[in-house]
Design an enzyme around this catalytic site. Structure first.
Site, PDB file in Angstrom:
ATOM      1  N   ASP A 274       0.802  -1.236   0.000  1.00 38.85           N
ATOM      2  CA  ASP A 274       0.000   0.000   0.000  1.00 38.85           C
ATOM      3  C   ASP A 274       0.827   1.275   0.000  1.00 38.85           C
ATOM      4  OD1 ASP A 274      -2.548  -1.373   2.250  1.00 38.85           O
ATOM      5  OD2 ASP A 274      -2.172  -1.615   0.087  1.00 38.85           O
ATOM      6  N   HIS A 275       2.111   1.149   0.368  1.00 39.71           N
ATOM      7  CA  HIS A 275       2.923   2.371   0.492  1.00 39.71           C
ATOM      8  C   HIS A 275       3.997   2.437  -0.589  1.00 39.71           C
ATOM      9  CE1 HIS A 275       0.990   2.280   4.411  1.00 39.71           C
ATOM     10  NE2 HIS A 275       1.317   3.553   4.540  1.00 39.71           N
ATOM     11  N   TRP A 276       4.280   3.671  -1.012  1.00 41.61           N
ATOM     12  CA  TRP A 276       5.332   3.939  -1.995  1.00 41.61           C
ATOM     13  C   TRP A 276       6.525   4.506  -1.243  1.00 41.61           C
ATOM     14  CZ3 TRP A 276       6.153   8.980  -4.925  1.00 41.61           C
ATOM     15  CH2 TRP A 276       7.136   8.803  -5.906  1.00 41.61           C
TER      16      TRP A 276
END
Ligand code: RIB
Ligand code: CA
Length: 333
Positions: free
Chosen positions: A257-259
């Protein structure tokens, strides 16, 4: 005539005020291998009122030098910053060839979206020479930031080992301080791409600030928040949305979900050091040999080797501050 004189004096006064403000700004020199996360870091720097960007020196790394130079020039053009000189550097690591990261950033380093080249060309002066010249022009004030492999800084040091004496602050994006790497199990990309350069450079400075890959992972950016920031009505946001789409999709497919924008976190640390919430100072060495660990950043956490604490390692940064700097940078312009 007197009226005219008054008008001229007023304009002269404004100019002097402007020069005064410029002279109070912190001179900032950024060595970079754009690269999508480099581009976000540059947009953050473009949007900072406290710093005067005196140049961009370009390294090979994420992709080849022709692409990284072209990308730097294009980003300056999109951001209306053709006032910033761009200097091409070394096309390859000091000693051994290394693979690039085109699979992350796109083969051209900017998402393979096929934008027309910038109208401007890079300066004729080599990046290593520009680093040395600017270190003299801003001696004692210059903040040097390295967002890519350290080849250009290493070349500058081989030409003039006194360079560190003129640098007020040196900030490096690189390494993995407990060997959780991103290009090999133990090594981070920038140091792995040119370990000899990393070794030469980090040995030459008495102190440097380090934002490593593990700090990057600890300060992820939720994809949905990034997408919201990219909907800002600005040329910078629109351009960044296009060039970052490929790497953000790649990241979502593989990392959840995270970049993770390594250079952006490093640039937050540069622009707003007061946002650092936890730091550690330790000795650090670069592994140059080894079948498994070449390019690894070995931190002497228990200080057993008797070496100086040269690395000021960022462990925690104010996440809200970090994200606010990114959101503002994308909306600017
Ligand atoms: O490991 C992350 C670093 O490698 C970042 O600077 C990214 O741009 C790549 O150069
Ligand atoms: Ca980079």
């Amino acid at each position: 005539m007197r009226f005219h004189g008054v008008a001229c004096n007023a304009r002269l006064g404004d100019l002097k005020d402007e020069e005064q403000k410029m002279s109070e700004k912190i001179p900032l020199l950024i060595d970079t291998d754009p690269g999508v996360d480099d581009a976000l870091a540059l947009l953050m720097a473009f949007n900072d009122a406290r710093h005067d960007i005196v140049g961009l020196t370009i390294a090979a790394g994420n992709v080849g030098l022709q692409h990284t130079v072209r990308n730097a020039l294009k980003l300056c053009e999109v951001a209306g910053r053709d006032d910033i000189p761009v200097f091409a550097g070394a096309p390859a690591p000091l000693l051994h060839p290394s693979p690039d990261a085109g699979y992350v950033h796109g083969q051209d380093g900017f998402g393979d979206v096929g934008f027309p080249p910038a109208a401007r060309r890079a300066e004729a002066e080599h990046a290593a020479l520009a680093i040395l010249r600017l270190s003299h022009e801003h001696a004692g004030q210059l903040v040097l930031v390295a967002l890519g492999p350290l080849t250009n800084v290493a070349l500058a040091l081989k030409l003039d080992p006194t360079l560190p004496q003129r640098i007020a602050r040196f900030v490096v994006m690189g390494g993995a301080v407990t060997c959780h790497g991103n290009i090999t199990p133990a090594a981070e990309f920038n140091f792995y791409f040119d370990p000899e350069a990393a070794h030469l450079v980090l040995e030459a400075f008495d102190r440097y600030d380090l934002a490593d890959w593990e700090a990057t992972i600890a300060h992820g950016l939720h994809h949905e928040r990034v997408a919201a920031w990219l909907r800002a009505d600005s040329a910078r946001a629109r351009f960044y949305d296009r060039i970052s789409e490929k790497t953000r999709s790649w990241s979502a497919d593989r990392r959840g979900d995270h970049w993770f924008a390594a250079d952006a976190l490093a640039m937050a640390f540069v622009l707003a050091p007061e946002g650092a919430r936890e730091l550690a100072q330790r000795p650090l060495a670069i592994e140059l040999q080894g079948a498994h660990a070449r390019g690894a950043s070995i931190v002497d956490w228990r200080r057993e080797g008797g070496q100086p604490d040269k690395a000021n390692i960022l462990l925690r940064y104010d996440q809200d501050r970090f994200e606010a700097l990114i959101e503002a940078a994308l909306a600017a312009g």
